[in-house]
Write an enzyme that holds these catalytic residues in place. Structure first.
Site: not given
Length: 593
Positions: A258, A372
């Site tokens: 998002g 990540d």
């Protein structure tokens, strides 16, 4: 203004001429800031305020006048050993509103103590033990303490070596019986009101749950974890966040789940709001992040302020850091020299990032793997303190089972992905170590690890850098745009980075050891040449590979790693096309100046 720091109004009797105080600005003398001097602690004895030192690690400045404060027997900057935190029960450090606004956090006791311990600017901290979980850190050189038997707070103060508490009778507060009785009665009333309120809430929830529709009950059960997690962060309504973000008008970036928007709360606190997309993915992201992030508190982690679970809307609210992400400072053009970080800034950022990841791996109840780590997910506050962000990819790992057999999605950024990610080998915390090693090399050099240029003889920068290191040319690896580089720290960082990017996870150090090597606490052996990931899997563009749980295969550590193409086939996805390689721009929770 009297010499005790309190402001009073006096009246004189016309008949006797006696002067008596009729009003005081502060009725509790120990609440007067600085009454007992710097590092002094105020308490009561026989209803009279008395001053003392926090512990036997301190000496009074004047043996005959306790109000002149105390001083450490060994100052922190001169400490030859370890710095520890002295714990003071029923004690608070007085503050002025300006410093409270900037240094207030909602954390637990351990985090309140440890965040101050690892911060170079923090002297002490106070945890308000009234159920609010508010912790404020003292960063000024002046500390004024107040100790009372019924004070609902615990304070921590930095000392050199082992903390040596005062004898129990050193600062006797039993003489203030009237105040103690009053405070005790207030606490009893507050507890009773709280219990009655909780009873009313539970009763109302019970009636709603059993009286509502079947659909409502299903939704309630579906988001049970979120309801449980709402005790720590603030729960916002969708309308509140819509108003705070001016209708979600100012976008800060877009990620896989998002868009992130900038907003301002009613108390003028600036926030970053992540609006999750897709009910399935959004729910998974939401449930995981609220459950994990709200239980993690560290100076080098981005703080989750709150969340929204309003109908189908799922949003996360983070603190907003104005300086932006690390990549904007490392990979700047020549005409952006004002954003160039000094060597001191870079080394501190490397240490801070390492400490944040160490906390996730080794200091949480369950090992949290970020998955990540990259410069875009390392955010900086105005003092360039590193804060690791974006736990959307983090997986809670059972410390007794280092394999994670239920990875419903594999996400990461090529150039920072460890080889085992794409070889279907067990995913452990060593994946983050590999990514951190690549980031560390970029912090030192100011260049992307996958960069190929004529200067690197057509080789990837990370490979070229090791060849230069082998030749003894460490200065060639360091960013030429910065001056006053500490050559010893630079060489240490370069060697640590090469240890982190070893192909075999067993050869990579744990993050705790990585930090110790950077700090110079332990010696660093010369790293072997790392076997880098195949060229086609290290181009550095964002990559997302989704698959069903059943499509995932895990191999024993001894199993040879499959080729890059077969690894994509094993997880049920086709090799990336140019369109897929583009991916979405990684979202930063912050805006840049």
């Amino acid at each position: 203004m009297d010499n005790d720091g309190n402001l009073r109004i006096y009246s004189t009797s016309e008949s006797s001429g006696n002067i008596t105080p009729t009003w005081a600005a502060v009725t509790d003398q120990c609440q007067v800031y600085g009454f007992c001097g710097n590092m002094g602690v105020c308490g009561y004895k026989d209803s009279n305020p008395v001053c003392g030192c926090p512990s036997q690690n301190f000496d009074p400045v004047d043996e005959h006048d306790g109000r002149k404060g105390c001083r450490r027997k060994v100052e922190i900057e001169d400490c030859p050993g370890d710095v520890t935190m002295l714990q003071l029960e029923h004690t608070k450090f007085l503050t002025y509103p300006p410093e409270v606004n900037d240094q207030t956090f909602i954390v637990g006791s351990v985090a309140c103590r440890m965040n101050c311990l690892v911060s170079g600017s923090c002297i002490g901290s106070t945890l308000v033990a009234d159920g609010s979980g508010i912790c404020y850190m003292k960063t000024t050189d002046f500390v004024s303490g107040y100790q009372g038997a019924v004070l609902p707070s615990t304070s921590f103060l930095k000392v050199c070596g082992q903390a040596v508490p005062n004898p129990s009778s050193y600062l006797d507060t039993s003489g203030n019986d009237n105040d103690s009785l009053l405070h005790a009665m207030v606490i009893v009333v507050v507890v009773l009101v709280t219990l009655l309120s909780l009873f009313a809430i539970v009763t109302g929830f019970w009636c709603w749950f059993y009286g509502g529709s079947k659909k409502s009950r299903r939704m309630s059960a579906q988001y049970e974890l979120v309801d449980y997690a709402s005790g720590a962060p603030v729960k916002f309504s969708y309308k509140e966040l819509q108003h705070s973000t001016k209708g979600f008008s100012e976008s800060l970036g877009e990620g896989g789940f998002g868009v992130v928007y900038k907003g301002t709360l009613a108390n003028r606190m600036v926030i970053a709001v992540k609006q999750l997309e897709g009910i399935e993915q959004g729910e998974m992201q939401f449930r995981m992040e609220v459950a994990t992030i709200s239980s993690t508190h560290h100076l080098n982690l981005v703080r989750l302020v709150g969340f929204c679970s309003d109908g189908r809307h799922r949003l996360l609210v983070y603190e907003f850091l104005r300086s932006g992400s690390l990549d904007k400072f490392l990979f700047t053009s020549n005409d952006q020299s004002e954003k160039l970080l000094t060597w001191e800034n870079r080394f501190n950022i490397a240490l801070g990032t390492g400490r944040g990841i160490t906390y996730l791996h080794e200091e949480c109840r369950d090992c949290i793997i970020h998955c990540d780590i990259k410069p875009e997910n390392i955010l900086l506050d105005e003092g360039y303190t590193a804060k690791v962000s974006d736990f959307g990819l983090a997986k809670l790992m059972n410390p007794k089972d280092h394999r994670h057999l239920s990875l419903a999605s594999i996400r990461g950024t090529r150039g920072y992905l460890a080889p085992e990610w794409l070889a279907n080998h067990p995913i452990t915390s060593k994946c983050d170590v590999y990514s951190y090693g690549m980031v560390l090399l970029e912090i030192v050099s100011g260049r992307r690890n996958f960069e190929v240029s004529p200067e690197t003889d057509g080789k990837k920068f990370s490979l070229w850098a090791y060849l230069e290191f082998e030749k003894g040319h460490t200065e060639a690896i360091v960013d030429k745009r910065i001056k006053d580089v500490d050559s010893e720290e630079a060489e240490r960082a370069i060697m640590v980075s090469f240890w982190c990017i070893q192909e075999q996870p067993s050869q990579r150090p744990m993050m705790g050891k990585v930090v110790q090597m950077l700090e110079g606490v332990i010696d660093i052996e010369r790293p072997p040449a790392p076997k880098l990931v195949a060229e086609g899997l290290s181009s550095g563009t964002a990559m997302t590979v989704n698959s069903d749980v059943s499509g995932l295969q895990t191999y024993a550590a001894s199993t040879p790693a499959p080729s890059s193409s077969s690894s994509f086939m094993n997880i049920g996805a086709s090799p990336p096309t140019p369109e897929r390689e583009m991916g979405k721009e990684s979202s930063s929770l912050l805006g840049s100046k």
